[in-house]
Scaffold this active site. Structure first.
Site, PDB file in Angstrom:
ATOM      1  N   HIS A  71       0.852  -1.193   0.000  1.00  0.00           N
ATOM      2  CA  HIS A  71       0.000   0.000   0.000  1.00  0.00           C
ATOM      3  C   HIS A  71       0.885   1.238   0.000  1.00  0.00           C
ATOM      4  O   HIS A  71       2.000   1.223   0.542  1.00  0.00           O
ATOM      5  CB  HIS A  71      -0.876   0.027   1.250  1.00  0.00           C
ATOM      6  CG  HIS A  71      -1.987  -0.958   1.243  1.00  0.00           C
ATOM      7  ND1 HIS A  71      -3.150  -0.747   1.930  1.00  0.00           N
ATOM      8  CD2 HIS A  71      -2.130  -2.166   0.631  1.00  0.00           C
ATOM      9  CE1 HIS A  71      -3.962  -1.776   1.760  1.00  0.00           C
ATOM     10  NE2 HIS A  71      -3.350  -2.651   0.972  1.00  0.00           N
ATOM     11  N   GLU A  92       0.786   3.951   1.723  1.00  0.00           N
ATOM     12  CA  GLU A  92       1.192   4.414   3.054  1.00  0.00           C
ATOM     13  C   GLU A  92       2.357   3.608   3.604  1.00  0.00           C
ATOM     14  O   GLU A  92       3.315   4.172   4.132  1.00  0.00           O
ATOM     15  CB  GLU A  92       0.019   4.308   4.052  1.00  0.00           C
ATOM     16  CG  GLU A  92      -1.197   5.095   3.678  1.00  0.00           C
ATOM     17  CD  GLU A  92      -2.253   4.275   2.965  1.00  0.00           C
ATOM     18  OE1 GLU A  92      -3.440   4.445   3.274  1.00  0.00           O
ATOM     19  OE2 GLU A  92      -1.898   3.474   2.074  1.00  0.00           O
ATOM     20  N   CYS A 118      -6.595   2.155   5.594  1.00  0.00           N
ATOM     21  CA  CYS A 118      -7.256   0.910   5.993  1.00  0.00           C
ATOM     22  C   CYS A 118      -6.732   0.487   7.372  1.00  0.00           C
ATOM     23  O   CYS A 118      -5.835   1.134   7.926  1.00  0.00           O
ATOM     24  CB  CYS A 118      -6.966  -0.165   4.944  1.00  0.00           C
ATOM     25  SG  CYS A 118      -5.253  -0.771   4.977  1.00  0.00           S
ATOM     26  N   CYS A 173      -2.824  -0.131   7.392  1.00  0.00           N
ATOM     27  CA  CYS A 173      -2.035   1.097   7.294  1.00  0.00           C
ATOM     28  C   CYS A 173      -2.181   1.956   8.541  1.00  0.00           C
ATOM     29  O   CYS A 173      -1.214   2.560   8.999  1.00  0.00           O
ATOM     30  CB  CYS A 173      -2.427   1.874   6.036  1.00  0.00           C
ATOM     31  SG  CYS A 173      -1.949   0.996   4.529  1.00  0.00           S
TER      32      CYS A 173
END
Length: 148
Positions: free
Chosen positions: A53, A55, A83, A86
């Site tokens: 991801h 992040e 999410c 993260c």
């Protein structure tokens, strides 16, 4: 000194890089003391990694550049509400502030479906949502329209 919208524009540029690769267009930048430390975008499909991801990639790079797992005086700018995975990484990296663009009613854990930053007995994160939300959401909408 740049403001939240200006830094979010850097995150949007990262998201556009993801879209150009066929990735879900989410971008992130880590800023410390007014300086961008790292930037990243989603690479889950390209790298075949569930954890790729934007992040997490931006946090990993910032940790390398700053030489530790804690990211003091840092703000993470990300185009989509983080999410659960993260959000956990943000808390564990001791990121002091998160600024996100679009809310995520399916997976967002900074206010949409839950708010993991409000759990007791943990590091506190200051959260600002909705910065350039329309621009961030349109990137996602247009990406998914093209897929259909």
């Amino acid at each position: 000194m740049p403001n939240d919208e200006q830094y979010m524009r850097f995150a949007i540029e990262e998201a556009r890089r993801a879209a150009a690769l066929g990735e879900v267009p989410v971008g992130a930048v880590v800023v410390q003391d007014g300086r961008i430390i790292s930037g990243a975008y989603n690479l889950r499909e390209s790298e075949k990694r569930a954890t790729a991801h934007a992040e997490l990639l931006a946090i990993e790079e910032a940790c390398k550049r700053l030489g530790g797992w804690r990211l003091p005086r840092c703000t993470l700018y990300v185009t989509l509400e983080p999410c659960p995975m993260c959000t956990g990484a943000i808390i564990n990296a001791r990121i002091e502030r998160v600024v996100f663009g679009a809310y995520d009613p399916k997976n967002g854990c900074m206010g949409s479906i839950s708010d993991l930053t409000k759990l007791p007995n943990q590091f506190r994160v200051d959260v600002t949502g909705g910065v350039l939300a329309d621009d961030c959401a349109e990137l996602l909408r247009s990406f998914f329209r093209r897929l259909r």
